[in-house]
Motif scaffolding. Sequence first.
Motif, PDB file in Angstrom:
ATOM      1  N   UNK A 749      59.030   2.111  83.474  1.00 54.71           N
ATOM      2  CA  UNK A 749      59.350   1.483  82.186  1.00 54.71           C
ATOM      3  C   UNK A 749      58.089   1.431  81.320  1.00 54.71           C
ATOM      4  N   UNK A 750      56.953   1.149  81.934  1.00 55.03           N
ATOM      5  CA  UNK A 750      55.704   1.070  81.190  1.00 55.03           C
ATOM      6  C   UNK A 750      55.291   2.415  80.608  1.00 55.03           C
ATOM      7  N   UNK A 751      55.738   3.487  81.255  1.00 58.35           N
ATOM      8  CA  UNK A 751      55.357   4.813  80.765  1.00 58.35           C
ATOM      9  C   UNK A 751      55.995   5.097  79.412  1.00 58.35           C
ATOM     10  N   UNK A 752      56.937   4.248  79.012  1.00 56.02           N
ATOM     11  CA  UNK A 752      57.587   4.365  77.716  1.00 56.02           C
ATOM     12  C   UNK A 752      56.566   4.525  76.589  1.00 56.02           C
ATOM     13  N   UNK A 753      55.501   3.686  76.682  1.00 58.07           N
ATOM     14  CA  UNK A 753      54.539   3.658  75.591  1.00 58.07           C
ATOM     15  C   UNK A 753      53.715   4.939  75.522  1.00 58.07           C
ATOM     16  N   UNK A 754      53.751   5.718  76.579  1.00 57.88           N
ATOM     17  CA  UNK A 754      53.038   6.993  76.573  1.00 57.88           C
ATOM     18  C   UNK A 754      53.841   8.040  75.790  1.00 57.88           C
ATOM     19  N   UNK A 755      55.156   7.958  75.923  1.00 54.58           N
ATOM     20  CA  UNK A 755      55.984   9.045  75.438  1.00 54.58           C
ATOM     21  C   UNK A 755      56.644   8.790  74.092  1.00 54.58           C
ATOM     22  N   UNK A 756      56.671   7.535  73.666  1.00 51.48           N
ATOM     23  CA  UNK A 756      57.494   7.201  72.505  1.00 51.48           C
ATOM     24  C   UNK A 756      56.995   7.895  71.235  1.00 51.48           C
ATOM     25  N   UNK A 757      55.653   7.962  71.072  1.00 50.14           N
ATOM     26  CA  UNK A 757      55.110   8.570  69.858  1.00 50.14           C
ATOM     27  C   UNK A 757      55.441  10.054  69.791  1.00 50.14           C
ATOM     28  N   UNK A 758      55.323  10.714  70.980  1.00 53.27           N
ATOM     29  CA  UNK A 758      55.645  12.143  71.014  1.00 53.27           C
ATOM     30  C   UNK A 758      57.107  12.383  70.674  1.00 53.27           C
ATOM     31  N   UNK A 759      57.960  11.538  71.223  1.00 46.73           N
ATOM     32  CA  UNK A 759      59.388  11.704  70.983  1.00 46.73           C
ATOM     33  C   UNK A 759      59.718  11.473  69.517  1.00 46.73           C
ATOM     34  N   UNK A 760      59.062  10.465  68.921  1.00 44.73           N
ATOM     35  CA  UNK A 760      59.296  10.188  67.498  1.00 44.73           C
ATOM     36  C   UNK A 760      58.825  11.364  66.654  1.00 44.73           C
ATOM     37  N   UNK A 761      57.684  11.915  67.030  1.00 42.38           N
ATOM     38  CA  UNK A 761      57.148  13.057  66.284  1.00 42.38           C
ATOM     39  C   UNK A 761      58.117  14.238  66.344  1.00 42.38           C
ATOM     40  N   UNK A 762      58.636  14.500  67.542  1.00 42.91           N
ATOM     41  CA  UNK A 762      59.613  15.584  67.701  1.00 42.91           C
ATOM     42  C   UNK A 762      60.854  15.310  66.848  1.00 42.91           C
ATOM     43  N   UNK A 763      61.268  14.036  66.844  1.00 43.28           N
ATOM     44  CA  UNK A 763      62.437  13.633  66.065  1.00 43.28           C
ATOM     45  C   UNK A 763      62.164  13.890  64.588  1.00 43.28           C
ATOM     46  N   UNK A 764      60.942  13.511  64.142  1.00 48.19           N
ATOM     47  CA  UNK A 764      60.550  13.696  62.748  1.00 48.19           C
ATOM     48  C   UNK A 764      60.577  15.177  62.367  1.00 48.19           C
ATOM     49  N   UNK A 766      62.495  17.271  63.512  1.00 51.30           N
ATOM     50  CA  UNK A 766      63.865  17.794  63.499  1.00 51.30           C
ATOM     51  C   UNK A 766      64.494  18.050  64.854  1.00 51.30           C
ATOM     52  N   UNK A 767      63.888  17.538  65.933  1.00 52.08           N
ATOM     53  CA  UNK A 767      64.491  17.774  67.260  1.00 52.08           C
ATOM     54  C   UNK A 767      65.808  17.011  67.375  1.00 52.08           C
ATOM     55  N   UNK A 768      66.798  17.686  68.023  1.00 48.02           N
ATOM     56  CA  UNK A 768      68.094  17.027  68.222  1.00 48.02           C
ATOM     57  C   UNK A 768      67.991  16.077  69.424  1.00 48.02           C
ATOM     58  N   UNK A 769      68.930  15.121  69.458  1.00 47.63           N
ATOM     59  CA  UNK A 769      68.947  14.159  70.574  1.00 47.63           C
ATOM     60  C   UNK A 769      68.986  14.891  71.909  1.00 47.63           C
ATOM     61  N   UNK A 770      69.839  15.917  71.962  1.00 49.41           N
ATOM     62  CA  UNK A 770      70.017  16.652  73.208  1.00 49.41           C
ATOM     63  C   UNK A 770      68.683  17.241  73.707  1.00 49.41           C
ATOM     64  N   UNK A 836      63.963   4.670  78.287  1.00 52.91           N
ATOM     65  CA  UNK A 836      62.729   4.464  77.521  1.00 52.91           C
ATOM     66  C   UNK A 836      62.820   5.062  76.118  1.00 52.91           C
ATOM     67  N   UNK A 837      63.576   6.171  75.986  1.00 52.37           N
ATOM     68  CA  UNK A 837      63.602   6.847  74.671  1.00 52.37           C
ATOM     69  C   UNK A 837      64.900   6.543  73.919  1.00 52.37           C
ATOM     70  N   UNK A 838      65.653   5.578  74.419  1.00 53.32           N
ATOM     71  CA  UNK A 838      66.936   5.254  73.786  1.00 53.32           C
ATOM     72  C   UNK A 838      66.749   4.889  72.310  1.00 53.32           C
ATOM     73  N   UNK A 839      65.688   4.107  72.025  1.00 50.35           N
ATOM     74  CA  UNK A 839      65.479   3.662  70.647  1.00 50.35           C
ATOM     75  C   UNK A 839      65.174   4.852  69.735  1.00 50.35           C
ATOM     76  N   UNK A 840      64.505   5.872  70.307  1.00 51.74           N
ATOM     77  CA  UNK A 840      64.165   7.048  69.498  1.00 51.74           C
ATOM     78  C   UNK A 840      65.444   7.754  69.062  1.00 51.74           C
ATOM     79  N   UNK A 841      66.415   7.759  69.938  1.00 51.79           N
ATOM     80  CA  UNK A 841      67.651   8.495  69.646  1.00 51.79           C
ATOM     81  C   UNK A 841      68.551   7.721  68.688  1.00 51.79           C
ATOM     82  N   UNK A 842      68.417   6.396  68.713  1.00 54.53           N
ATOM     83  CA  UNK A 842      69.359   5.575  67.935  1.00 54.53           C
ATOM     84  C   UNK A 842      68.837   5.136  66.568  1.00 54.53           C
ATOM     85  N   UNK A 843      67.513   5.088  66.408  1.00 52.61           N
ATOM     86  CA  UNK A 843      66.966   4.526  65.162  1.00 52.61           C
ATOM     87  C   UNK A 843      66.132   5.564  64.424  1.00 52.61           C
ATOM     88  N   UNK A 844      65.914   5.328  63.092  1.00 54.01           N
ATOM     89  CA  UNK A 844      65.059   6.244  62.330  1.00 54.01           C
ATOM     90  C   UNK A 844      63.633   6.217  62.883  1.00 54.01           C
TER      91      UNK A 844
END
Lengths: 853, 231
Positions: A749-764, A766-770, A836-844
């Motif tokens: 669960x703590x590793x969330x903070x390692x990956x969240x920025x990368x996931x947000x960047x990918x989302x920004x 244009x990466x799809x949820x899938x 851990x990345x649920x918020x990335x998929x659901x929120x801007x």
Amino acid sequence: MKKQWRLMSNLSSRASLQWLFKMAWRDGKASISRLMLFMASIILGIAAVVSIQLFSENLKQNIKNQSKALMGADFIIDSRQLPSKKVQAIIDSLNVAASEVNFVSMAAFPKNDGTKLVKVRAIEGDFPFYGTLDTEPIIASSQYQKSGGALVDATLMLQFNLIPGDSIKLGKLTFPIIGALKSVPGSTAVSSTVAPPVLIPFRFIDDTELLQLGSRKEYQYFFVATPKTDLELLEKKIDPILDYENADLDTHTSTSERLGRRYDNVSKFLNLAAFIALLLGCVGIASSVHIYIKEKLKNVAVLKCIGATRKQTFLIYLIQIAGIGLIGGIIGSSIGVGLQYAFPYFLKGFLPFDVQISITAQPLIMGILLGVLMSVLFALLPLLGTWYVSPLEVLRGTDENLVKPRKARLFTLAAILLFIFLFSFWLLKDALFGLVFTVGILITFSIMAGMASLFMKVIKKYFPSNWGFTERQSLLNLFRPNNQTMVLILAIGLGTFFISTLYFTKDILLAKTSVENNSENANIILMDVQAEQNEAVVNTVISKGLKVINNIPIVTMRMYQIKDKLVNDIRKDSTSTMNQWILNHEFRVTYRDSLLVSEELLEGVWIKKREPGESILVSISDNIARDADLEIGDQLIFNVQGVLMETSIGSIRKVDWGRMQVNFSVVFPIGVLENAPQFNVVTTNVQNEVNSADLQRDLVKKFPNISVLDLRQMYTIIEDILDKISWIINFMAFFSILTGIIVLIGSVKNSKYQRIKESVLLRTLGAKSKQIIRITALEYVYLGILGSLLGILLSLISSQLLATLLFKEPFIPSVVPFLVFLPGITILVLIIGLSNIRSVLKSPPLEVLRKES
Amino acid sequence: MTKILNIHELEKTYTSGSKKLTVLSNISFEVEKGSTFSIVGPSGSGKTTLLGLCAGLDHPSNGTIELCGSKLEDLNEDERAQLRNKKVGFIFQNFQLLPTLTALENVIVPLELQGNKNAAKMGMELLQKVGLADRFHHYPSQLSGGEQQRVALARAFSNKPSILFADEPTGNLDEETGEKVIQLLFQLNKEAGTTLVIITHDLDLANRTQQILRLKGGKIMSNEKTMEINE
């Protein structure tokens, strides 16, 4: 100018201690959700340690009470003769609480003219002081002394169709039978009981005229110790004096020790479970704090930029971590105590005894201290980063210049190893085991770190460039900067390693208790079966649908000469240090060609058969070797019912006397004693009391000379203990495994903070949820599989070592860890990783970044 | 006039494997107490490295730095930190507020480090000056970029610094917000009589200072007084 700054610096440090606490609180308050995960590891680890320690103490106390119940007192002084002046003085000084004289005699039953060899126990005082005289009717136990009646063994009464109110004749006196004796402390040991017990008041013993000079009798004096009495010390001090006077002191602790290695192993297992639970907590702390502090390094750089010293920034986070450790330690200890009180409620219907809960201070204090110590120690490595982080990082935004101080890291690692060693030493009370455990953990950790490093290098070297984007991204995540491979493989790997080790160990111990609990164990022993009766007795047993488990030949003999000295001369020699019992004992000896499961060869060679013309090489038990100061090759001459037989010691065996089977101090090879006057001991297993009485009635009718020993009462006690032990092993294993799983959840669960920025960047971008789910899922699957597989494989080695070195039991690995833990932990890691990345998929994206920062 | 910053033959090199990379060489200049000073230059010219060295955040490979009368090479890390705490203020492009502290707590950290007992009161006064008194209990994530930079300004002035280093103070802000922040910066600077050293790409901003140092490739291209001084 330099002096002036030094002065200012010192003044400032002194003035800011309160501020450090304030800053630690402010920063911690805002990071509470992350710190809760960290605290969860401490709470669970400490709760497990405290509850296991307290429960272990309570279990010891309960078993100790049972061992007291087996003896009926805290300690006993016994002698084959009336005590000498010296012995009587010792007995008087120790404040005797009750006494008895016992001997074997024929009893007659006027009701049906029956006779039977019984063990008469003439008792004076309120014996027993622990356990109970279990009688039918119950009131008989308290009435027999007052009313001058006898309590007669319940099975014996069944055999002879006796009921309370009938009479029993012992010597010249006839006693009314007050009740049936179901169990009595002191009448369960095989060595002392060859006849069913009959209890009578001591005051009638002279009138029976059975205590003739020279008859075989035993005087016992029962004592109740004060809580402060050190029984071991008492035994150590008084026993040698008593030995010299042909008396002996037995404590209930030595009785409980004789219950065998099962108890030792359970104690070891409980300590192992506590050790593992705490280490799991440490793994949780180390992985949580590693990521937590990494996130805080930027803050540290800012603080340094605006004038905070290295010491101040270091102390802010040290105070924070120690504070969390203190709170975690207090909560964990409280939960540990709470669990103690909850046990009796959870266990109703499961445990065959009422748990007497008492809370001792030591585990509680240790729990709180451990909480602080383990937090600080396991957080120290990442905390060191705050000391060396450069304020320049504020301008640069990278940690590439971060110094990794080798000396400080080595010092911290050494402190961690010392902590593990001291903790294991505290639990195991054995420096060598503590050292082996510590080195074992170090090796396991090194192998895992090495494998994680190798894994990253291999992927980097053989990177599959032609794979699709998501697959490549997930693999890249494993070795690029800011990867979490090392931390998570260590956390998952060590977590799985500890869980599997505990599971395998639990199996080792439970397999042993189940083997011993089956119908293959004898619970009826038929003594004095003459050679010519042997076949008929065996047929009688078989005709009842029972199986003959053992048919052991026994030859009685005494020592005539030990080495070059006649036993008679040794008796007269006042300087001899030889234990007196050896000289007086009538040895019941057998001959066979193999060792039993309760025996282990310590020295010499096991001789199966003696060929004509060869010298006779016998095997003796280690207690004889010790008490008679004998070594391999020493000469022993036995008096075999008038015939002297010259032998030499061929081997020395360790005998587990606690096992419920017929064990021997001296064993001859085949080809020596076959023609000596002998009798046999036949053993079988009966299902219940009725079957036992039926067999006994039949045997007594056909073979009146045979003594039947029913061990079922003894078995009931042993089975009770084993039931308790099995339950506790399962419970503690389950508790520690649960701790491991929660620690794993915390780490991932703590590793969330390692990956969240990368996931947000990918989302920004244009990466799809899938795509994001796939990248994340694959990364966690790789980590889950590698970590848990490594953990299970290494636990096979550790379990084998534990089985061989600590428990001394065979190890047959179960497939459960491979079939359940491997996929289970991988799926668990995957689920937490994806959550851990649920918020990335659901929120801007921006909302996520604001929220997570 | 008294010199508050005196740089003499400064050199900074980095070694990567066998390669030696010179980021700054032969840098010498002085900054007068109470003046405004800007360092300009293209990306990679060594501006940020120079700022880090001037503020004692990094060690030069060669040369000397005298800040507020102290020779930095004579001080250890903690003594430099103390010097910064007493005499230096900072403003960063990325604001660099502590995310776990409220606006007020961020502002008063330097004062609390000094053991100042009136820190909270002084912090509120500074937040009042930057127009954020009503947001004192908000965390940085609850503030806009401009608001965060205003909190950073309040923090920079909280310890009444002798010299204030500002690294691209408007770099992360839009033009309008950036202008407001700069006006506030100059206003607070004037009130406090602080020496201001700004690193910027923005020549308009640089022209509002009394002196401009131009860097290129780690070397000083020019060091001139500006004609126009914005009041």
